[in-house]
Design a protein around this motif. Structure first.
Motif, PDB file in Angstrom:
ATOM      1  N   PRO A  19       2.390 -31.294 -78.735  1.00 27.01           N
ATOM      2  CA  PRO A  19       2.167 -31.325 -77.163  1.00 27.01           C
ATOM      3  C   PRO A  19       2.759 -30.921 -76.061  1.00 27.01           C
ATOM      4  O   PRO A  19       2.261 -30.636 -74.778  1.00 27.01           O
ATOM      5  CB  PRO A  19       1.490 -32.631 -77.053  1.00 27.01           C
ATOM      6  CG  PRO A  19       1.328 -33.201 -78.300  1.00 27.01           C
ATOM      7  CD  PRO A  19       2.254 -32.364 -79.451  1.00 27.01           C
ATOM      8  N   ARG A  20       4.192 -30.788 -76.451  1.00 25.57           N
ATOM      9  CA  ARG A  20       5.159 -30.792 -75.601  1.00 25.57           C
ATOM     10  C   ARG A  20       6.371 -29.882 -75.532  1.00 25.57           C
ATOM     11  O   ARG A  20       7.036 -29.561 -74.885  1.00 25.57           O
ATOM     12  CB  ARG A  20       5.913 -32.070 -75.025  1.00 25.57           C
ATOM     13  CG  ARG A  20       4.967 -33.118 -74.523  1.00 25.57           C
ATOM     14  CD  ARG A  20       4.418 -32.740 -73.098  1.00 25.57           C
ATOM     15  NE  ARG A  20       3.683 -33.900 -72.599  1.00 25.57           N
ATOM     16  CZ  ARG A  20       2.330 -33.885 -72.980  1.00 25.57           C
ATOM     17  NH1 ARG A  20       1.548 -32.971 -73.400  1.00 25.57           N
ATOM     18  NH2 ARG A  20       1.431 -35.124 -72.165  1.00 25.57           N
ATOM     19  N   GLN A  21       6.001 -29.068 -76.929  1.00 25.48           N
ATOM     20  CA  GLN A  21       6.980 -28.248 -77.244  1.00 25.48           C
ATOM     21  C   GLN A  21       6.231 -26.899 -78.000  1.00 25.48           C
ATOM     22  O   GLN A  21       5.155 -27.017 -78.537  1.00 25.48           O
ATOM     23  CB  GLN A  21       7.968 -28.751 -78.357  1.00 25.48           C
ATOM     24  CG  GLN A  21       8.826 -29.911 -77.935  1.00 25.48           C
ATOM     25  CD  GLN A  21       9.520 -30.516 -79.205  1.00 25.48           C
ATOM     26  OE1 GLN A  21       9.937 -29.940 -80.125  1.00 25.48           O
ATOM     27  NE2 GLN A  21       9.998 -31.552 -78.890  1.00 25.48           N
ATOM     28  N   SER A  22       6.882 -25.867 -78.004  1.00 24.37           N
ATOM     29  CA  SER A  22       6.575 -24.569 -78.455  1.00 24.37           C
ATOM     30  C   SER A  22       6.748 -24.650 -80.057  1.00 24.37           C
ATOM     31  O   SER A  22       7.465 -23.460 -80.302  1.00 24.37           O
ATOM     32  CB  SER A  22       6.922 -23.267 -77.800  1.00 24.37           C
ATOM     33  OG  SER A  22       6.681 -23.249 -76.397  1.00 24.37           O
ATOM     34  N   ALA A  23       6.650 -25.463 -80.516  1.00 20.88           N
ATOM     35  CA  ALA A  23       6.620 -25.687 -82.064  1.00 20.88           C
ATOM     36  C   ALA A  23       5.403 -26.763 -82.681  1.00 20.88           C
ATOM     37  O   ALA A  23       4.469 -27.050 -82.033  1.00 20.88           O
ATOM     38  CB  ALA A  23       7.890 -26.532 -82.065  1.00 20.88           C
ATOM     39  N   LEU A  24       5.669 -26.798 -83.934  1.00 24.11           N
ATOM     40  CA  LEU A  24       4.425 -27.482 -84.766  1.00 24.11           C
ATOM     41  C   LEU A  24       4.840 -28.817 -84.581  1.00 24.11           C
ATOM     42  O   LEU A  24       5.956 -29.343 -84.629  1.00 24.11           O
ATOM     43  CB  LEU A  24       4.443 -26.987 -86.093  1.00 24.11           C
ATOM     44  CG  LEU A  24       3.583 -25.642 -86.458  1.00 24.11           C
ATOM     45  CD1 LEU A  24       3.613 -25.215 -87.783  1.00 24.11           C
ATOM     46  CD2 LEU A  24       2.508 -25.091 -85.761  1.00 24.11           C
ATOM     47  N   GLY A  58      -5.920 -31.092 -76.799  1.00 25.97           N
ATOM     48  CA  GLY A  58      -4.897 -31.987 -75.942  1.00 25.97           C
ATOM     49  C   GLY A  58      -4.742 -31.534 -74.498  1.00 25.97           C
ATOM     50  O   GLY A  58      -5.370 -30.738 -73.869  1.00 25.97           O
ATOM     51  N   ASP A  59      -3.997 -32.427 -73.959  1.00 26.37           N
ATOM     52  CA  ASP A  59      -3.748 -32.338 -72.801  1.00 26.37           C
ATOM     53  C   ASP A  59      -2.870 -31.087 -72.269  1.00 26.37           C
ATOM     54  O   ASP A  59      -2.916 -30.818 -71.034  1.00 26.37           O
ATOM     55  CB  ASP A  59      -3.131 -33.567 -72.052  1.00 26.37           C
ATOM     56  CG  ASP A  59      -1.948 -33.926 -72.528  1.00 26.37           C
ATOM     57  OD1 ASP A  59      -1.144 -32.950 -73.260  1.00 26.37           O
ATOM     58  OD2 ASP A  59      -1.410 -35.181 -72.298  1.00 26.37           O
ATOM     59  N   TYR A  60      -2.445 -30.431 -73.176  1.00 23.60           N
ATOM     60  CA  TYR A  60      -1.581 -29.313 -72.870  1.00 23.60           C
ATOM     61  C   TYR A  60      -2.164 -28.046 -72.919  1.00 23.60           C
ATOM     62  O   TYR A  60      -1.821 -27.171 -72.543  1.00 23.60           O
ATOM     63  CB  TYR A  60      -0.419 -29.214 -73.853  1.00 23.60           C
ATOM     64  CG  TYR A  60      -1.029 -29.164 -75.406  1.00 23.60           C
ATOM     65  CD1 TYR A  60      -1.271 -27.941 -76.241  1.00 23.60           C
ATOM     66  CD2 TYR A  60      -1.183 -30.268 -76.114  1.00 23.60           C
ATOM     67  CE1 TYR A  60      -1.699 -27.836 -77.049  1.00 23.60           C
ATOM     68  CE2 TYR A  60      -2.033 -30.096 -77.384  1.00 23.60           C
ATOM     69  CZ  TYR A  60      -2.010 -28.897 -77.849  1.00 23.60           C
ATOM     70  OH  TYR A  60      -2.735 -28.742 -79.138  1.00 23.60           O
ATOM     71  N   GLU A  61      -3.454 -28.020 -73.293  1.00 22.20           N
ATOM     72  CA  GLU A  61      -4.182 -26.548 -73.373  1.00 22.20           C
ATOM     73  C   GLU A  61      -4.419 -26.169 -72.259  1.00 22.20           C
ATOM     74  O   GLU A  61      -4.432 -24.812 -71.918  1.00 22.20           O
ATOM     75  CB  GLU A  61      -5.459 -26.818 -74.357  1.00 22.20           C
ATOM     76  CG  GLU A  61      -5.114 -27.438 -75.701  1.00 22.20           C
ATOM     77  CD  GLU A  61      -6.679 -27.538 -76.498  1.00 22.20           C
ATOM     78  OE1 GLU A  61      -7.358 -28.243 -75.919  1.00 22.20           O
ATOM     79  OE2 GLU A  61      -6.423 -27.179 -77.669  1.00 22.20           O
TER      80      GLU A  61
END
Length: 308
Positions: free
Chosen positions: A194-199, A216-219
């Motif tokens: 949710p907070r990184q450009s990673a899995l 997610g809240d990141y979308e």
């Protein structure tokens, strides 16, 4: 024509419903293009942003008269109302006056709204004011608006899978905006951090039908993730109980999974657990501190879950 003979694994990529569309299958590329056309046809009917779509006409005539619709539109609204009942209104397809018209999610006019505007618009959100007939839909109050974004991508994935299975395709992965449906071989699926450009995690499937849906809240959000696009129909605001929710099932269809994900994202741990057991689905919840926990064991549903 049934495609039972050996095929190379082909990949089709495109865009539908403002989301990435991915189809991988042991089938001719031309067949995958036909499958993609199914998703585009669904978008044409269900888009709230395309003038003349069935959904736009329903919204435009809210409080005035019913609108004749295709079987597809009737079916998806019927499923939406079923999940509305099951979640006691936490999933509500009549939330469009807030998500689209007020906050402007999915447009170039996104904004936060005042408490007074929120209060006024909340009165228009009630799935029980959707009148569904055999071939028509009527919204009982002027100003109401349907938003099927919480179920549409999953529904499109179902229809693509239905088409490819009918053609005899044996190995398939379909992803419509992250609503993933696989079968026929072992696939490795990722869950976004949710907070990184990673899995954050990786799932290894079995060969049986597997559905993975995440929200997610990141979308999509305004200003920061606390003002994300998953709005509670009762408060008119974003619910911030977790940062990400992923559901896994081998039995439920992707449309219902998509709608349930929208609702469960807004619920407490106890409420999520109840519905997971009811529908035989497993949930991976990532909280605000980026810690995760599982509800309803994954045993038997997948081969392996790895937290990266």
């Amino acid at each position: 024509m049934i495609f039972n003979f050996l095929q190379k694994l082909h990949t089709f990529e495109g865009k539908v419903m403002s989301s990435h569309l991915l189809i991988k299958a042991k089938a001719p590329l031309s067949l995958l293009e036909c499958a993609a056309d199914i998703a585009h046809d669904i978008e044409k009917k269900l888009s709230a942003y395309q003038e003349g779509s069935e959904l736009s006409r329903i919204n435009k005539n809210a409080g005035k008269h019913s609108v004749k619709c295709s079987r597809l539109t009737i079916d998806i609204i019927k499923v939406s109302l079923e999940i509305s009942e099951a979640t006691k209104g936490v999933f509500d397809p009549s939330i469009g006056c807030l998500t689209q018209k007020a906050y402007g999610f999915g447009t170039d006019k996104e904004r936060l709204i005042s408490k007074s505007e929120k209060k006024r618009l909340k009165a228009l959100v009630n799935y029980k004011d959707i009148e569904l007939n055999e071939d028509s839909v009527y919204l009982k109050k002027e100003g109401m608006a349907l938003d099927l974004g919480g179920i549409g991508k999953g529904y499109a994935a179902d229809k693509i899978i239905e088409f490819l299975k009918a053609k005899g395709v044996k190995e398939v992965l379909v992803s419509v905006g992250g609503e993933i449906y696989t079968y026929g071989k072992v696939w490795h699926l990722g869950i976004q951090h949710p907070r990184q450009s990673a899995l954050y995690a990786q799932i290894t499937t079995t060969k049986k039908d597997t559905l993975l849906t995440s929200s997610g809240d990141y979308e999509r959000y305004i200003q920061d993730p606390s003002h994300h696009h998953i709005l509670n129909p009762f408060s008119g605001e974003s619910v911030n109980l977790c940062s990400s929710l992923s559901l896994v099932s081998n039995t439920l269809d992707a449309g219902r999974m998509d709608a349930l994900n929208t609702a469960l994202f807004q619920m407490s741990k106890e409420e999520i657990s109840v519905l997971c057991h009811k529908y035989d689905i497993s949930a991976l919840v990532i909280d605000k501190k980026m810690q995760s926990y599982m509800l309803n064991d994954l045993e038997g549903k997948i081969d392996k879950l790895l937290i990266v």
